[in-house]
Design a protein around this motif. Structure first.
Motif, mmCIF file in Angstrom:
data_model
loop_
_atom_site.group_PDB
_atom_site.id
_atom_site.type_symbol
_atom_site.label_atom_id
_atom_site.label_comp_id
_atom_site.label_asym_id
_atom_site.label_seq_id
_atom_site.Cartn_x
_atom_site.Cartn_y
_atom_site.Cartn_z
ATOM 1 N N ALA A 148 62.078 24.792 -9.279
ATOM 2 C CA ALA A 148 61.568 24.120 -8.079
ATOM 3 C C ALA A 148 60.850 25.139 -7.199
ATOM 4 N N LYS A 149 59.781 24.709 -6.575
ATOM 5 C CA LYS A 149 59.038 25.597 -5.683
ATOM 6 C C LYS A 149 59.756 25.666 -4.343
ATOM 7 N N LEU A 150 60.183 26.864 -3.978
ATOM 8 C CA LEU A 150 60.970 27.069 -2.764
ATOM 9 C C LEU A 150 60.155 27.852 -1.743
ATOM 10 N N PRO A 151 60.394 27.638 -0.449
ATOM 11 C CA PRO A 151 59.582 28.294 0.580
ATOM 12 C C PRO A 151 59.896 29.773 0.754
ATOM 13 N N ASP A 164 60.126 44.091 -3.427
ATOM 14 C CA ASP A 164 60.930 43.236 -4.300
ATOM 15 C C ASP A 164 61.030 41.818 -3.747
ATOM 16 N N VAL A 165 61.108 41.693 -2.413
ATOM 17 C CA VAL A 165 61.195 40.361 -1.804
ATOM 18 C C VAL A 165 59.901 39.592 -2.020
ATOM 19 N N HIS A 166 58.764 40.267 -1.922
ATOM 20 C CA HIS A 166 57.479 39.589 -2.132
ATOM 21 C C HIS A 166 57.362 39.077 -3.567
ATOM 22 N N LEU A 167 57.793 39.877 -4.534
ATOM 23 C CA LEU A 167 57.756 39.427 -5.928
ATOM 24 C C LEU A 167 58.726 38.273 -6.135
ATOM 25 N N TYR A 168 59.892 38.363 -5.541
ATOM 26 C CA TYR A 168 60.900 37.295 -5.653
ATOM 27 C C TYR A 168 60.348 35.980 -5.108
ATOM 28 N N ARG A 169 59.652 36.042 -3.989
ATOM 29 C CA ARG A 169 59.073 34.831 -3.410
ATOM 30 C C ARG A 169 57.993 34.244 -4.307
ATOM 31 N N LYS A 170 57.254 35.096 -5.008
ATOM 32 C CA LYS A 170 56.250 34.582 -5.933
ATOM 33 C C LYS A 170 56.894 33.729 -7.014
ATOM 34 N N TYR A 171 57.992 34.202 -7.540
ATOM 35 C CA TYR A 171 58.680 33.416 -8.577
ATOM 36 C C TYR A 171 59.263 32.130 -7.999
ATOM 37 N N LEU A 172 59.745 32.196 -6.769
ATOM 38 C CA LEU A 172 60.278 30.983 -6.152
ATOM 39 C C LEU A 172 59.193 29.948 -5.935
ATOM 40 N N HIS A 173 57.974 30.393 -5.717
ATOM 41 C CA HIS A 173 56.866 29.466 -5.505
ATOM 42 C C HIS A 173 56.267 28.965 -6.813
ATOM 43 N N SER A 174 56.724 29.482 -7.937
ATOM 44 C CA SER A 174 56.191 29.090 -9.245
ATOM 45 C C SER A 174 57.093 28.027 -9.872
ATOM 46 N N ASP A 175 56.772 27.678 -11.113
ATOM 47 C CA ASP A 175 57.570 26.695 -11.853
ATOM 48 C C ASP A 175 58.676 27.346 -12.673
ATOM 49 N N LEU A 176 58.825 28.644 -12.588
ATOM 50 C CA LEU A 176 59.870 29.325 -13.339
ATOM 51 C C LEU A 176 61.232 29.133 -12.658
ATOM 52 N N ILE A 177 62.270 29.094 -13.473
ATOM 53 C CA ILE A 177 63.639 28.988 -12.954
ATOM 54 C C ILE A 177 64.130 30.398 -12.611
ATOM 55 N N VAL A 178 64.661 30.565 -11.417
ATOM 56 C CA VAL A 178 65.209 31.849 -10.983
ATOM 57 C C VAL A 178 66.730 31.782 -11.109
ATOM 58 N N ILE A 179 67.272 32.607 -11.996
ATOM 59 C CA ILE A 179 68.725 32.691 -12.169
ATOM 60 C C ILE A 179 69.225 33.794 -11.250
ATOM 61 N N ARG A 180 69.917 33.397 -10.198
ATOM 62 C CA ARG A 180 70.415 34.333 -9.187
ATOM 63 C C ARG A 180 71.928 34.250 -9.184
ATOM 64 N N THR A 181 72.604 35.336 -9.586
ATOM 65 C CA THR A 181 74.059 35.288 -9.693
ATOM 66 C C THR A 181 74.626 36.708 -9.653
ATOM 67 N N PRO A 182 75.829 36.884 -9.120
ATOM 68 C CA PRO A 182 76.482 38.200 -9.223
ATOM 69 C C PRO A 182 76.942 38.451 -10.651
ATOM 70 N N VAL A 183 76.786 39.665 -11.102
ATOM 71 C CA VAL A 183 77.207 40.040 -12.458
ATOM 72 C C VAL A 183 78.177 41.213 -12.355
ATOM 73 N N PRO A 184 79.226 41.213 -13.160
ATOM 74 C CA PRO A 184 80.242 42.273 -13.032
ATOM 75 C C PRO A 184 79.801 43.624 -13.575
ATOM 76 N N GLY A 185 78.779 43.673 -14.412
ATOM 77 C CA GLY A 185 78.409 44.932 -15.070
ATOM 78 C C GLY A 185 77.251 45.656 -14.440
ATOM 79 N N LEU A 186 76.993 45.425 -13.146
ATOM 80 C CA LEU A 186 75.866 46.066 -12.482
ATOM 81 C C LEU A 186 76.336 46.589 -11.124
#
Length: 558
Positions: free
Chosen positions: A170-173, A492-514
């Motif tokens: 979904a395209k997010l603002p 990094d925030v500017h690139l993140y917003r580009k993906y949010l404005h696209s049709d790609l799905i952004v998987i955002r989650t905490p991961v234990p190995g990072l």
């Protein structure tokens, strides 16, 4: 009838009395009066008798109305006052009521049987329609509840999946519009929005949460072990030729998130210990029964990750990074290419020496060193590193030199990024200053022992978007980093917003190995106000409170 009889009797009695008195009076008058006068007197006497009879009848009628027993619906049962109603009367009354209720029960049973028959016919129709229906691009089919829902309900449940961000992004603002995932294993749940009173890592103790995750894992196993014809997976046999059956011990990791107006999405990954292929199952609970979205096999055996690290100075941190790189990427994963983009001349020879030392010791030559004789710019370095790869499509992991990652994280990177469809933005667990956390010790423990998820050792860096896994084609299509951003912070925030404005799905989650290892930060004078605010975020809000509380505890002030 009784009133009429009493009226007649009373009338006759008065008539006799008055007639006798009239005769006596007539005798005394020696019958001297004329016959006409006697006729008039007799007529008046009759009217008088009639009036008295009516008056007495009215009085008697009122008396009967006042003293007669009540017969309305609120009165007590008949037979209580009098003795005219016996045992037989009440038995007959009870039998009549019982027959009435039996007739009503028979009617209801007949209606229930008819409804069951209609429901069974509807279920058979839905089952036949479901078998003939082409699931389409999403591969959506009903799962979990064996009884089929009516067509309108089934269409609603499918529409919930279509509206949710499951199959298409979904395209997010802005970055604040994304709904992050929670990650979990068989034993633990890694929470992003932990607050000050919750642990960033916990074993689910609430029964509803445990039951939910157990149900989801069991549903995923049911999908894998009993695949439908439309599932994108092949039948695979075990080492002895038997059918390969997965169990809960083969569950590797999972992610879930809830959209308040649609439902909960689950991403599950399973893997046999002796196989390289992963089984990926997507489930969706549209505030109702679980529905299978798709089931597929993911082969990551040939998936190479190009780890791109921009660097300027910090050679000691790079030496520590390469130690982690050697243990995880060279000795365990072995499907890694390292690209280091170095800015400036000072320290470049030291970086080359470290790379050559690791290459000679481990026989590792899958690395590229790009030297840029210019001022450090993280976005510029990652852009250059991404374009330095010319061997076709590749999965890229943008990484900093102060990041520690595990082999499990690299697999998560492969599983959650898909060209043209998904990009992976893991949330890093950022460690506090070990000198404060381990102030009760003479020296802090080794880095490997500091990698724990506790609220007094670190926090989920939910405001950081620098560590990301994405395919090169998606990165180039989206336009890469904004070169207007100078230095560190904000790119990094500017690139993140580009993906949010696209049709790609952004998987955002905490991961234990990072993990993000602690290091001192210096705010350069040339930073923009927005970059200054980004520097200040780690010490704002709840993080500042936790940091202050730790200081007070160390000095025994609280």
């Amino acid at each position: 009838m009784e009133i009429l009889i009493l009226f007649l009797l009373f009338y006759n009695l008065l008539q006799k009395v008055l007639t006798s008195k009239e005769l006596i009076s007539l005798g005394k008058s020696r019958l001297t009066r004329m016959p006409r006068r006697g006729l008039i007197l007799q007529t008046r006497t009759h009217w008088l008798l009639l009036g008295l009879a009516l008056l007495c009848s009215l009085i008697l009628f009122l008396y009967l109305l006042e003293c007669a027993p009540q017969t309305d619906g609120n009165a007590s049962l008949p037979g209580i006052i009098g003795e005219n109603y016996g045992k037989e009367y009440y038995q007959a009354l009870l039998q009549e009521q019982e027959e009435h209720y039996q007739t009503r029960a028979t009617s209801l049973k007949r209606q229930i049987a008819q409804l069951k028959q209609e429901l069974q016919e509807m279920s058979e129709k839905m089952r036949s329609l479901q078998e003939r229906k082409n699931v389409g691009a999403n591969g959506i089919s009903y799962q979990g509840n064996k009884e089929q829902a009516p067509s309108d309900l089934l269409e609603f449940l499918h529409s919930q999946i279509d509206k949710a961000e499951v199959s298409i992004g979904a395209k997010l603002p802005s970055e604040y519009g994304v709904i992050p995932f929670e990650s979990f294993t068989l034993m633990k749940v890694f929470q992003l929005e932990m607050g000050l009173t919750r642990h960033p890592e916990e074993k689910p103790v609430r029964k509803d949460k445990r039951d939910e995750l157990v149900e989801v894992i069991e549903a995923g196993l049911e999908v894998i072990n009993n695949p439908d014809e439309d599932d994108e997976q092949e039948d695979e046999d075990g080492p002895l030729g038997e059918k390969l059956i997965f169990n809960e011990n083969d569950f590797v990791e999972g992610y879930y998130r809830t959209e308040k107006d649609k439902g909960t999405q689950y991403e599950l990954f399973f893997k046999k210990a002796d196989l390289m292929e992963y089984r990926h199952v997507t489930l969706f609970r549209p505030f109702g029964p679980l529905m299978k979205v798709k089931s597929e096999m993911i082969d990551i055996t040939r998936s190479v990750i190009n780890i791109i690290v921009p660097l300027a100075g910090r050679t000691e941190a790079f030496a520590q990074f390469m130690q982690n790189f050697r243990d995880v990427c060279i000795h365990q994963d072995k499907r890694i290419h390292l690209t280091v983009v170095y800015f400036g001349k000072e320290g470049l020879s030291k970086v080359k020496s470290i790379l050559e030392s690791v290459a000679s010791e481990s026989n590792f030559h899958n690395y590229t060193l790009v030297s840029l004789n210019e001022e450090f710019n993280r976005g510029r370095g990652l852009n250059v590193g991404a374009r330095a790869w010319d061997k076709g499509e590749v999965l890229m992991f943008f990484c900093d030199v102060d990041i520690y990652f595990s082999a499990e994280f690299l697999n998560s990177c492969r599983l959650n990024a898909e060209p043209g469809k998904k990009v992976f933005y893991p949330v890093v667990f950022s460690l506090y200053n070990p000198a404060i956390v381990y102030a009760n010790l003479d020296v802090p423990p080794p880095v490997e022992q500091q990698l724990v998820h506790k609220k007094d050792s670190g926090f989920w860096r939910d405001f950081g978007f620098g560590m990301t896994c994405q395919y090169q084609s998606d990165f180039l299509t989206i336009g890469g980093f904004d070169m207007e951003v100078k230095g560190w912070g904000g790119e990094d925030v500017h690139l993140y917003r580009k993906y949010l404005h696209s049709d790609l799905i952004v998987i955002r989650t905490p991961v234990p190995g990072l993990f993000h290892l602690w290091h001192e930060k210096r705010c350069a004078d040339e930073l923009t106000p927005e970059q200054y605010r980004m520097y200040a975020v780690p010490l704002s809000g709840r993080h500042a409170f936790v940091f202050l509380l730790m200081l007070l505890q160390q000095f025994n002030l609280v």
